[in-house]
Motif scaffolding. Structure first.
Motif, mmCIF file in Angstrom:
data_model
loop_
_atom_site.group_PDB
_atom_site.id
_atom_site.type_symbol
_atom_site.label_atom_id
_atom_site.label_comp_id
_atom_site.label_asym_id
_atom_site.label_seq_id
_atom_site.Cartn_x
_atom_site.Cartn_y
_atom_site.Cartn_z
ATOM 1 N N LEU A 27 0.808 -1.227 0.000
ATOM 2 C CA LEU A 27 0.000 0.000 0.000
ATOM 3 C C LEU A 27 0.833 1.265 0.000
ATOM 4 N N GLY A 28 2.032 1.193 0.547
ATOM 5 C CA GLY A 28 2.885 2.374 0.629
ATOM 6 C C GLY A 28 3.201 2.728 2.072
ATOM 7 N N GLU A 29 4.192 3.583 2.251
ATOM 8 C CA GLU A 29 4.665 3.931 3.587
ATOM 9 C C GLU A 29 3.614 4.640 4.434
ATOM 10 N N ASN A 30 2.656 5.292 3.777
ATOM 11 C CA ASN A 30 1.635 6.028 4.522
ATOM 12 C C ASN A 30 0.496 5.079 4.913
ATOM 13 N N THR A 31 0.867 4.001 5.598
ATOM 14 C CA THR A 31 -0.078 2.963 6.000
ATOM 15 C C THR A 31 0.073 2.684 7.489
ATOM 16 N N GLU A 32 -1.038 2.739 8.213
ATOM 17 C CA GLU A 32 -1.057 2.406 9.630
ATOM 18 C C GLU A 32 -1.619 0.997 9.798
ATOM 19 N N VAL A 33 -0.882 0.143 10.505
ATOM 20 C CA VAL A 33 -1.330 -1.222 10.754
ATOM 21 C C VAL A 33 -1.617 -1.363 12.247
ATOM 22 N N VAL A 34 -2.856 -1.752 12.576
ATOM 23 C CA VAL A 34 -3.300 -1.892 13.960
ATOM 24 C C VAL A 34 -3.524 -3.374 14.254
ATOM 25 N N PHE A 35 -2.928 -3.872 15.355
ATOM 26 C CA PHE A 35 -3.118 -5.253 15.787
ATOM 27 C C PHE A 35 -4.175 -5.257 16.894
ATOM 28 N N ASN A 36 -5.399 -5.606 16.522
ATOM 29 C CA ASN A 36 -6.517 -5.601 17.467
ATOM 30 C C ASN A 36 -6.612 -6.968 18.138
ATOM 31 N N LEU A 37 -6.049 -7.067 19.334
ATOM 32 C CA LEU A 37 -6.017 -8.339 20.057
ATOM 33 C C LEU A 37 -7.283 -8.610 20.854
ATOM 34 N N LYS A 38 -8.185 -7.626 20.936
ATOM 35 C CA LYS A 38 -9.402 -7.787 21.728
ATOM 36 C C LYS A 38 -10.586 -8.288 20.913
ATOM 37 N N ALA A 39 -10.539 -8.106 19.611
ATOM 38 C CA ALA A 39 -11.665 -8.507 18.761
ATOM 39 C C ALA A 39 -11.794 -10.023 18.713
ATOM 40 N N SER A 40 -13.022 -10.496 18.557
ATOM 41 C CA SER A 40 -13.301 -11.928 18.433
ATOM 42 C C SER A 40 -14.063 -12.171 17.136
#
Length: 413
Positions: free
Chosen positions: A73-86
């Motif tokens: 996608l490119g450097e202007n990409t935020e990746v969030v690791f959502n460990l609470k979602a089910s």
């Protein structure tokens, strides 16, 4: 239980064999395809946010999920690791496209294995469902009536273009072994795991025991392709990247060391694809859904069938080889240490490659002296049931098994 005999719900086996960057078809190739889809849908976007859930969040670092998303996608990409979602499916992610401060749209992706996706609840693959049967029993019955073999059945359904596609796939498999045999140093990540394929191969060449030579050679090839995968190199899903070392090792070994003709292995590769297709259709090839039995177990079934077919064994012997390959991996957990596709994955590929040869040999002899009570379809059904009963901690989450007993300082989360 009433079994399906004539349905139309199997796609081309081209969907089983896909080329791409390792280390995981569901956690790397799938997210890469999701990112490519978003770029096509929102060409005006100038930044992105990806939210990973379930197994994608738990093992995404070790599987390089964030890296492949940013690279695509490119450097202007935020990746969030959502460990609470089910999430309902463990390989769920959401990608939002932005233009400036405005959100252009959000799409849901489920990475179902082998790099394939469901997008907003709809399968992304537009390939037609071309197979008229969806169980081995139905295929065998039809082949008997037509007096054709399993590889001929695949040719009949798929057409002549499949061979050209698989020629390229076979070349890529062989290249992954060759590249892995040349590489040295450490694999990427905090485990600091050493590449061993080259040295293992050298040990094999130095042996004097013929039986030991063949075992070490085959193992070195499986290590080679699997180490390439762990390093993010180009490999082939067979049926996944976590199990990408098994079929390439067998193909390379039987062509280069046992001097089988390429045409023999091509017939076997077609049957291997059929076996993988049946497993995906009636169960799963996703480690996050069914554990490693769905990946390495499926690949061992495919490899066993491939070698039996290449050796000219009967369809009954081919099915029995595939059945043993999967049956004796039932319950196998997916517990990657630190989320990396390294421990136990790399050694596990080598073991399954060796077992594939054993299964092909046994199938030739056992069916001569007894009638087999367990069919391939039975074992696929059992694998599906077993996978549903495995706890989430043992299905590509790195929350159980080896992933929690290996010292924590070797892990990166």
């Amino acid at each position: 239980m009433t079994r399906r005999w004539y349905t139309e719900d199997m796609h081309s086996i081209k969907e089983i064999f896909k080329k791409g960057p390792g280390p995981s078809s569901s956690h790397t190739l799938g997210p890469m395809n999701a990112a490519l889809y978003m770029k096509h849908q929102y060409p005006q976007a100038d930044r992105w946010k990806a939210e990973l859930q379930g197994s994608l969040a738990l093992t995404g670092k070790g599987h390089l999920t964030d890296e492949i998303l940013i690279r695509t996608l490119g450097e202007n990409t935020e990746v969030v690791f959502n460990l609470k979602a089910s999430p309902e499916h463990p390989n769920t992610m959401y990608i939002t496209a932005f233009q400036g401060s405005d959100a252009l749209g959000t799409d849901q992706f489920v990475s179902i294995g082998g790099g394939k996706l469901e997008i907003n609840g709809v399968p992304a693959a537009s390939t037609p469902e071309i197979y008229p049967h969806s169980t081995m029993a139905a295929i065998r019955l039809w082949c008997k009536g037509q007096d054709i073999t399993l590889d001929q059945y695949v040719d009949m359904v798929e057409g002549p273009e499949l061979t050209a596609y698989l020629e390229d796939i076979m070349d890529t498999m062989i290249q992954s072994v060759q590249d892995g045999l040349k590489a040295e140093g450490l694999l990427p990540g905090s485990l600091k795991l050493k590449r061993v394929a080259k040295e293992l191969h050298e040990d094999a060449l130095a042996c004097t025991d013929p039986d030991e030579i063949f075992h070490l050679l085959l193992a070195s090839y499986a290590f080679a392709a699997s180490e390439q995968n762990a390093a993010g190199g180009t490999v082939v899903t067979a049926p996944t990247m976590g199990s990408c070392g098994i079929l390439p090792a067998l193909i390379y070994h039987f062509i280069h060391d046992r001097h089988y003709k390429r045409e023999q292995l091509m017939k076997g590769l077609k049957v291997a694809g059929l076996v993988g297709n049946l497993i995906q259709t009636n169960a799963t090839i996703s480690g996050a859904k069914g554990g490693c039995q769905a990946e390495v177990g499926a690949a061992c079934a495919m490899g066993s069938a491939m070698i039996a077919c290449a050796a000219g064994q009967s369809d009954g012997q081919v099915e029995y080889a595939a059945e043993m390959g999967l049956e004796h991996h039932l319950g196998l957990t997916c517990d990657p240490v630190g989320g990396y596709v390294m421990i136990p994955c790399i050694e596990r590929n080598a073991m399954a490659a060796l077992r594939s040869v054993d299964n092909a040999r046994l199938s030739r002899h056992i069916l001569r002296v007894k009638h087999e009570r367990v069919s391939f379809d039975h074992v696929v059904e059992a694998m599906n049931i077993t996978g549903m009963k495995l706890p989430m901690e043992l299905k590509e989450s790195s929350l159980g098994g080896l992933a929690v007993v290996i010292p924590n300082e070797a892990q990166e989360q």
